[in-house]
Design an enzyme around this catalytic site. Structure first.
Site, PDB file in Angstrom:
ATOM      1  N   GLU A  66      -7.007  42.040   6.182  1.00 33.43           N
ATOM      2  CA  GLU A  66      -7.024  40.994   7.201  1.00 33.43           C
ATOM      3  C   GLU A  66      -7.221  39.624   6.580  1.00 33.43           C
ATOM      4  O   GLU A  66      -7.922  39.485   5.588  1.00 33.43           O
ATOM      5  CB  GLU A  66      -8.210  41.235   8.144  1.00 33.43           C
ATOM      6  CG  GLU A  66      -8.129  42.529   8.868  1.00 33.43           C
ATOM      7  CD  GLU A  66      -9.430  42.876   9.592  1.00 33.43           C
ATOM      8  OE1 GLU A  66     -10.274  41.983   9.791  1.00 33.43           O
ATOM      9  OE2 GLU A  66      -9.583  44.054   9.937  1.00 33.43           O
ATOM     10  N   CYS A  71      -9.508  32.425   5.535  1.00 33.80           N
ATOM     11  CA  CYS A  71     -10.510  33.377   5.027  1.00 33.80           C
ATOM     12  C   CYS A  71      -9.720  34.565   4.466  1.00 33.80           C
ATOM     13  O   CYS A  71      -9.041  35.269   5.216  1.00 33.80           O
ATOM     14  CB  CYS A  71     -11.419  33.802   6.179  1.00 33.80           C
ATOM     15  SG  CYS A  71     -12.579  35.082   5.707  1.00 33.80           S
ATOM     16  N   CYS A 117     -14.069  48.342   0.789  1.00 32.13           N
ATOM     17  CA  CYS A 117     -15.142  47.765  -0.028  1.00 32.13           C
ATOM     18  C   CYS A 117     -16.085  48.873  -0.488  1.00 32.13           C
ATOM     19  O   CYS A 117     -16.278  49.856   0.220  1.00 32.13           O
ATOM     20  CB  CYS A 117     -15.915  46.741   0.803  1.00 32.13           C
ATOM     21  SG  CYS A 117     -17.165  45.853  -0.151  1.00 32.13           S
ATOM     22  N   CYS A 142     -22.424  47.853   3.068  1.00 33.72           N
ATOM     23  CA  CYS A 142     -23.399  47.176   3.941  1.00 33.72           C
ATOM     24  C   CYS A 142     -23.309  47.837   5.326  1.00 33.72           C
ATOM     25  O   CYS A 142     -22.195  48.000   5.851  1.00 33.72           O
ATOM     26  CB  CYS A 142     -23.085  45.688   4.050  1.00 33.72           C
ATOM     27  SG  CYS A 142     -22.956  44.878   2.450  1.00 33.72           S
ATOM     28  N   CYS A 184     -21.271  46.514   8.509  1.00 36.50           N
ATOM     29  CA  CYS A 184     -19.930  45.978   8.268  1.00 36.50           C
ATOM     30  C   CYS A 184     -18.840  47.038   8.434  1.00 36.50           C
ATOM     31  O   CYS A 184     -18.931  48.128   7.874  1.00 36.50           O
ATOM     32  CB  CYS A 184     -19.888  45.398   6.860  1.00 36.50           C
ATOM     33  SG  CYS A 184     -18.233  44.943   6.323  1.00 36.50           S
TER      34      CYS A 184
HETATM   35  S1  SF4 Z   1     -20.258  42.787   4.110  1.00 38.15           S
HETATM   36 FE1  SF4 Z   1     -20.717  44.249   2.455  1.00 38.15          FE
HETATM   37  S2  SF4 Z   1     -19.476  46.055   2.891  1.00 38.15           S
HETATM   38 FE2  SF4 Z   1     -18.647  44.358   4.143  1.00 38.15          FE
HETATM   39  S3  SF4 Z   1     -16.990  43.498   2.922  1.00 38.15           S
HETATM   40 FE3  SF4 Z   1     -18.827  42.290   2.457  1.00 38.15          FE
HETATM   41  S4  SF4 Z   1     -19.730  43.285   0.670  1.00 38.15           S
HETATM   42 FE4  SF4 Z   1     -18.257  44.734   1.559  1.00 38.15          FE
END
Ligand code: SF4
Length: 343
Positions: free
Chosen positions: A92, A105, A112, A116, A119
């Site tokens: 995205e 952005c 990832c 987290c 997220c």
């Molecule tokens: S918030 Fe954490 S899990 Fe989400 S994209 Fe950023 S680093 Fe990765």
């Protein structure tokens, strides 16, 4: 045959291309000029290269631009674009207009590794690093490309986990042979990978934004597993070695979760750990993701938290929430798309 993409290569890489296919040395600068200063999409448009040179180049290479697959547009003007990368993965890119600024952005990875817990991208798991071509294509192929004034690396993925490609992008964005942008128009957001953060601060002059979300070790570990190996203390110790008094800024991103990290004890501890660092805190309202146990506090409580930090001498702002009506949470749109394509 899959052709190699020219867009996203640094000047040194373009020199290597010209050497490989035995084009004259000056052709590398001409290539950079066509790729980054003129809006061409095919090798055939490089009209100051002879027809023969263009033919040789076209055997193994292509420009390598690809348009977004779809767009969602918010009533506040924010747009979210979906691009396809690394085979059939989705990423995205957000376009955020705001008075005389227009910010893009960008994503740096598909999925990832950081996990987290608040997220949606983290929930996708890691699917691969984006190449400099795939990162910069989000910028160049954005329909609003010519309006852009700023870039933030706050999309999907942890940029410093893909630092080699990211540094190449920065070189292209800020060199006189590339887009010649000032590094102060670019901000990197990171959870704080201590080895890469140092390299980033040494090799670039871009702004840094660290995702903090809690000043307490135990609590941050539960929100962000990276805290187990890369603590806030590690990151602050590195930041203190660098000069943020000139044009470069460091900020700390703080997603406020109702009843979790919004207490007076958090305000006190934030003021303590950030004491002596010239920085700001950006409070971000939580964009809820499906099944999440977290909630955002009301605007009144958010402003109270901000003012309490300001009163402690920490410059604090609340980031305006944008694109609430178009799956604003990072990773939501691409997750929906992935689910559709796997059905
Ligand atoms: S918030 Fe954490 S899990 Fe989400 S994209 Fe950023 S680093 Fe990765």
């Amino acid at each position: 045959m899959i052709k190699e993409r020219l867009y996203g290569k640094t000047l040194n890489e373009l020199i290597a291309v010209t050497k490989r296919i035995k084009l004259p040395g000056f052709a590398a600068r001409q290539l950079a000029d066509w790729l980054y200063k003129k809006e061409i999409t095919t090798i055939d448009e490089m009209t100051n290269l002879s027809k023969k040179m263009r033919e040789i180049l076209s055997v193994d290479y292509e420009i390598g631009l690809s348009a977004p697959l779809k767009v969602s547009e918010s009533k506040d003007g924010t747009k979210k674009y979906l691009y396809s990368v690394i085979g059939s993965k989705f990423i995205e890119t957000a376009y955020i207009p705001d008075d005389d600024r227009a910010t893009i952005c960008v994503s740096s990875q598909a999925g990832c590794k950081m996990g987290c817990i608040f997220c949606m991208t983290g929930k996708q798991g890691f699917q691969g690093n984006l190449s400099s071509n795939e990162i910069l294509n989000q910028f160049r192929s954005l329909p609003e490309f010519s309006k852009l004034t700023n870039m933030v690396f706050m999309g999907m993925g942890e940029p410093l986990d893909n630092i080699t490609e990211l540094l190449k992008c920065l070189e292209i964005l800020t060199s006189e042979w590339g887009y010649a942008w000032s590094p102060t128009r670019i901000t990197f957001s990171t959870v704080g990978l201590k080895n890469s953060i140092k390299e980033f601060l040494e090799k670039s002059r871009c702004h840094l934004a660290v995702s903090l979300h809690s000043p307490f070790d135990e609590e941050r570990r539960t929100l962000m597993p990276i805290q187990r190996t890369n603590t806030v203390k590690d990151i602050l110790d590195i930041i203190k070695e660098f000069d943020f008094n000139s044009q470069r800024r460091v900020s700390f991103e703080y997603i406020l979760f109702k009843g979790l990290n919004d207490t007076p004890a958090h305000i006190k501890e934030l003021a303590r750990i950030l004491n002596g660092i010239k920085c700001r805190i950006n409070i971000i309202r939580f964009h809820r993701i499906p099944g999440s146990e977290f909630f955002s506090p009301g605007m009144e409580e958010t402003i109270r938290f901000k003012e309490a930090l300001n009163a402690k001498g920490i410059l604090t702002t609340v980031r305006a929430s944008r694109g609430e009506d178009i799956q604003a949470a990072c990773g939501l749109l691409s997750t929906i798309e992935q689910n559709k394509s796997s059905q």
